[in-house]
Design an enzyme around this catalytic site. Structure first.
Site, PDB file in Angstrom:
ATOM      1  N   GLN A  17       0.809  -1.221   0.000  1.00 50.00           N
ATOM      2  CA  GLN A  17       0.000   0.000   0.000  1.00 50.00           C
ATOM      3  C   GLN A  17       0.839   1.266   0.000  1.00 50.00           C
ATOM      4  O   GLN A  17       0.295   2.358  -0.212  1.00 50.00           O
ATOM      5  CB  GLN A  17      -0.906  -0.014   1.223  1.00 50.00           C
ATOM      6  CG  GLN A  17      -1.842  -1.205   1.219  1.00 50.00           C
ATOM      7  CD  GLN A  17      -2.733  -1.210   2.417  1.00 50.00           C
ATOM      8  OE1 GLN A  17      -2.456  -1.894   3.401  1.00 50.00           O
ATOM      9  NE2 GLN A  17      -3.794  -0.472   2.350  1.00 50.00           N
ATOM     10  N   HIS A 118       1.542  -9.110   5.049  1.00 48.56           N
ATOM     11  CA  HIS A 118       0.373  -8.228   4.991  1.00 48.56           C
ATOM     12  C   HIS A 118      -0.230  -8.333   3.602  1.00 48.56           C
ATOM     13  O   HIS A 118      -0.322  -7.363   2.849  1.00 48.56           O
ATOM     14  CB  HIS A 118       0.775  -6.788   5.321  1.00 48.56           C
ATOM     15  CG  HIS A 118      -0.387  -5.926   5.741  1.00 48.56           C
ATOM     16  ND1 HIS A 118      -0.401  -5.154   6.882  1.00 48.56           N
ATOM     17  CD2 HIS A 118      -1.586  -5.714   5.136  1.00 48.56           C
ATOM     18  CE1 HIS A 118      -1.556  -4.501   6.965  1.00 48.56           C
ATOM     19  NE2 HIS A 118      -2.285  -4.826   5.933  1.00 48.56           N
ATOM     20  N   ASN A 162      -0.994 -10.433   9.158  1.00 52.21           N
ATOM     21  CA  ASN A 162      -2.004  -9.386   9.362  1.00 52.21           C
ATOM     22  C   ASN A 162      -3.370  -9.856   8.850  1.00 52.21           C
ATOM     23  O   ASN A 162      -3.529 -10.148   7.661  1.00 52.21           O
ATOM     24  CB  ASN A 162      -1.609  -8.121   8.590  1.00 52.21           C
ATOM     25  CG  ASN A 162      -2.662  -7.025   8.755  1.00 52.21           C
ATOM     26  OD1 ASN A 162      -2.703  -6.360   9.774  1.00 52.21           O
ATOM     27  ND2 ASN A 162      -3.516  -6.859   7.766  1.00 52.21           N
ATOM     28  N   GLU A 163      -4.326  -9.930   9.749  1.00 56.83           N
ATOM     29  CA  GLU A 163      -5.738 -10.097   9.419  1.00 56.83           C
ATOM     30  C   GLU A 163      -6.000 -11.330   8.542  1.00 56.83           C
ATOM     31  O   GLU A 163      -6.517 -11.230   7.414  1.00 56.83           O
ATOM     32  CB  GLU A 163      -6.281  -8.839   8.735  1.00 56.83           C
ATOM     33  CG  GLU A 163      -6.208  -7.612   9.599  1.00 56.83           C
ATOM     34  CD  GLU A 163      -7.072  -6.459   9.089  1.00 56.83           C
ATOM     35  OE1 GLU A 163      -7.635  -6.558   7.989  1.00 56.83           O
ATOM     36  OE2 GLU A 163      -7.175  -5.449   9.810  1.00 56.83           O
ATOM     37  N   TYR A 297     -11.613  -1.666  14.357  1.00 53.06           N
ATOM     38  CA  TYR A 297     -12.258  -0.512  13.707  1.00 53.06           C
ATOM     39  C   TYR A 297     -13.691  -0.355  14.198  1.00 53.06           C
ATOM     40  O   TYR A 297     -14.208   0.743  14.310  1.00 53.06           O
ATOM     41  CB  TYR A 297     -12.231  -0.667  12.188  1.00 53.06           C
ATOM     42  CG  TYR A 297     -10.838  -0.551  11.615  1.00 53.06           C
ATOM     43  CD1 TYR A 297     -10.028  -1.669  11.425  1.00 53.06           C
ATOM     44  CD2 TYR A 297     -10.299   0.702  11.319  1.00 53.06           C
ATOM     45  CE1 TYR A 297      -8.740  -1.560  10.930  1.00 53.06           C
ATOM     46  CE2 TYR A 297      -9.009   0.824  10.816  1.00 53.06           C
ATOM     47  CZ  TYR A 297      -8.232  -0.323  10.632  1.00 53.06           C
ATOM     48  OH  TYR A 297      -6.960  -0.205  10.149  1.00 53.06           O
ATOM     49  N   GLU A 374      -3.865  -1.763  14.744  1.00 51.95           N
ATOM     50  CA  GLU A 374      -4.525  -0.844  13.802  1.00 51.95           C
ATOM     51  C   GLU A 374      -5.795  -0.293  14.421  1.00 51.95           C
ATOM     52  O   GLU A 374      -6.542  -1.040  15.055  1.00 51.95           O
ATOM     53  CB  GLU A 374      -4.915  -1.543  12.485  1.00 51.95           C
ATOM     54  CG  GLU A 374      -3.781  -1.754  11.532  1.00 51.95           C
ATOM     55  CD  GLU A 374      -4.236  -2.436  10.270  1.00 51.95           C
ATOM     56  OE1 GLU A 374      -5.369  -2.216   9.821  1.00 51.95           O
ATOM     57  OE2 GLU A 374      -3.440  -3.248   9.743  1.00 51.95           O
ATOM     58  N   TRP A 420      -3.875   3.369  12.244  1.00 52.60           N
ATOM     59  CA  TRP A 420      -3.875   3.121  10.796  1.00 52.60           C
ATOM     60  C   TRP A 420      -4.406   4.370  10.140  1.00 52.60           C
ATOM     61  O   TRP A 420      -5.561   4.742  10.399  1.00 52.60           O
ATOM     62  CB  TRP A 420      -4.749   1.918  10.414  1.00 52.60           C
ATOM     63  CG  TRP A 420      -4.655   1.633   8.949  1.00 52.60           C
ATOM     64  CD1 TRP A 420      -5.471   2.093   7.971  1.00 52.60           C
ATOM     65  CD2 TRP A 420      -3.635   0.887   8.294  1.00 52.60           C
ATOM     66  NE1 TRP A 420      -5.032   1.655   6.746  1.00 52.60           N
ATOM     67  CE2 TRP A 420      -3.905   0.921   6.919  1.00 52.60           C
ATOM     68  CE3 TRP A 420      -2.525   0.161   8.733  1.00 52.60           C
ATOM     69  CZ2 TRP A 420      -3.105   0.280   5.978  1.00 52.60           C
ATOM     70  CZ3 TRP A 420      -1.724  -0.473   7.812  1.00 52.60           C
ATOM     71  CH2 TRP A 420      -2.022  -0.414   6.444  1.00 52.60           C
TER      72      TRP A 420
END
Ligand SMILES: C[C@@]1(C(=O)O)OC[C@H]2O[C@@H](O)[C@H](O)[C@@H](O)[C@H]2O1
Length: 469
Positions: A17, A118, A162-163, A297, A374, A420
């Site tokens: 990213q 990631h 990550n995730e 989030y 994040e 983040w």
């Protein structure tokens, strides 16, 4: 009261990213280099070929982080820069780039916090079955060991993945991420299992190296709450937590899968083909995790769903975690509620939902070290008289830091916060529609960087260690 002296105020990014330089200095192709160029996959065909050119501008970016007083920078390493073919020969230029990033951080006293994976997988491995092929798990362990040996003298904080729920769920159920497969539950659960196995092997390898740092994994934290006290909706919330949280956290922290899910997978024929050796590896290494990273989030509000969902057609829009969609198995549906607050993309803003969820985690996993790896607000930041006046982001982060301070007081072992994102960057599917950073990147003016209002606010919070929150 200030945040504890050893609490880290950080911010994060991810290789695909921010870096760009997608085919420079020997880097191998990744799944995202190809997938993002399939027509229709991303908003306006955006991709990471250039991103925000962090590969060439990392010194300028890390200098800005230092000016903000950032205590720690969470970045990810692109596997294909280190091992262009996924396994096989090491690319020295790849090692050189990340050594430079790490040394630049240390020059300013910024603690590097490295994520090994990631979402950008070397294309060779994706094309050979990706995370549904045990070869990828074995290649990951070799890649991790190369990074531990190359950077482990200076990097003392490691995140393996990550995730996992995002790259497996969007890769094999919704099809919005590579390899773009929809509704394949067997492959989805198989992929998650090989990721957990790879994690456990990497933890084992790291501990054997005796680098005296810490290692963990970063998961989405999406606590599910029932929309009301109706029994079927309470059961729906339990189901959501079992599949979205416990399926991910239990194999890492307990070394075994949640029986509620295991039983149902058996009935549905979705059980991964796992071996005793793999399950033993999970069990043997669960206690070696030093922390869990939480990407928080929002929570989800759920109710029982009563319609059939066989082979739902998915799109970018149904893959954004906005409420209103049924779960992949049709058991529950997320709900947008009148009395809650939401972002422009339909994500609920709920610091309280985070605090309640933290207590749920402590109850299930004990006094476990955690980082918020994040948290942040994706928004179309207002520009007024040439200044980026991102007040909503300041309010969002302020409210979540307040709740984190309260959680620490209530005995939750939280040791750091990574916003983040440190800088505006490419969103996988949404291009540059929403920004998350403290630093603005001007795509109309040579990607020039500019400090936002939140940059100055976060600098003050760090300097005063959040005393006023
Ligand atoms: C889907 C989305 C978004 O773009 O809003 O969620 C928030 C944030 O999560 C991160 O792990 C992703 O790497 C980053 O790209 C963001 O992705």
């Amino acid at each position: 009261m200030k945040f504890p002296h050893d609490f880290l105020f950080g911010a994060a990014s991810a290789s695909y990213q921010v870096e760009g330089a997608w085919n420079e200095d020997g880097k191998g192709k990744t799944n995202w280099d190809v997938f993002s160029k399939i027509p229709g996959k991303t908003h306006e065909g955006t991709n990471g070929d250039v991103a925000i050119d962090h590969y060439h501008r990392y010194k300028e970016d890390i200098k800005l982080m230092a000016e903000m007083g950032l205590e720690s920078y969470r970045f990810s390493i692109s596997w294909a820069r280190i091992l262009p073919a996924g396994d096989g020969e090491v690319n020295e230029k790849g090692l050189e780039f990340y050594n430079n990033v790490i040394n630049e951080c240390l020059k300013y006293g910024i603690v590097p916090f490295a994520t090994l994976y990631h979402w950008d997988l070397p294309l060779v491995l994706e094309e050979d079955g990706g995370w549904t092929n045990k070869r990828t798990a074995e290649a990951f362990v070799k890649y991790a060991e190369i990074c531990f040996r190359a950077f482990g003298d200076r990097v003392k904080h490691w995140i393996t993945f990550n995730e996992t729920v995002m790259f497996c769920g969007l890769g094999y159920l919704k099809g919005a991420h590579p390899p773009g497969i929809q509704n394949d539950e067997k492959k989805y659960f198989q992929a998650t299992h090989y990721v957990f196995y790879a994690h456990a092997k990497a933890v084992e390898a790291y501990k054997e190296l005796k680098s005296y740092g810490e290692i963990g994994i970063t998961h989405v934290f999406l606590p599910a709450y029932s929309v009301d006290d109706k029994q079927e909706n309470v059961v729906a919330a339990r189901h959501a937590n079992e599949y979205e949280t416990f399926w991910y956290y239990d194999p890492i922290l307990k070394g075994e899968y949640p029986s509620y899910v295991v039983e149902q997978l058996k009935q549905k024929g979705w059980t991964p083909s796992w071996t005793e050796e793999e399950l033993g590896t999970l069990k043997r290494n669960a206690g070696k995790n030093d922390f869990i990273g939480l990407n928080y989030y929002q929570p989800i509000r759920v109710e029982k769903y009563h319609e059939a969902v066989s082979s739902m057609e998915h799109s970018r829009e149904t893959s954004t975690l906005a409420p209103g969609n049924p779960s992949f198995d049709g058991f529950y549906r997320t709900v947008k509620m009148e009395d809650k607050t939401y972002t422009k993309w339909g994500w609920e803003i709920s610091p309280q939902g985070f605090l309640d969820g933290l207590h749920m985690l402590k109850e299930r996993y004990g006094d476990l070290k955690m980082y918020v790896t994040e948290n942040g607000l994706g928004d179309e930041d207002p520009i007024i008289d040439g200044e980026v006046v991102d007040v909503p982001r300041i309010k969002y982060i302020e409210e979540h830091l307040k709740v984190i301070k309260r959680a620490i007081k209530e005995g939750i072992h939280l040791k750091g916060y990574y916003a983040w994102s440190v800088i505006d960057l490419l969103s996988w599917l949404n291009g540059y529609k929403k920004q998350y950073g403290f630093i603005y990147v001007d795509h109309q003016d040579h990607l020039n960087r500019k400090k936002k209002l939140s940059f100055h606010w976060y600098k003050h919070i760090i300097e005063t260690r959040g005393e006023e929150l």
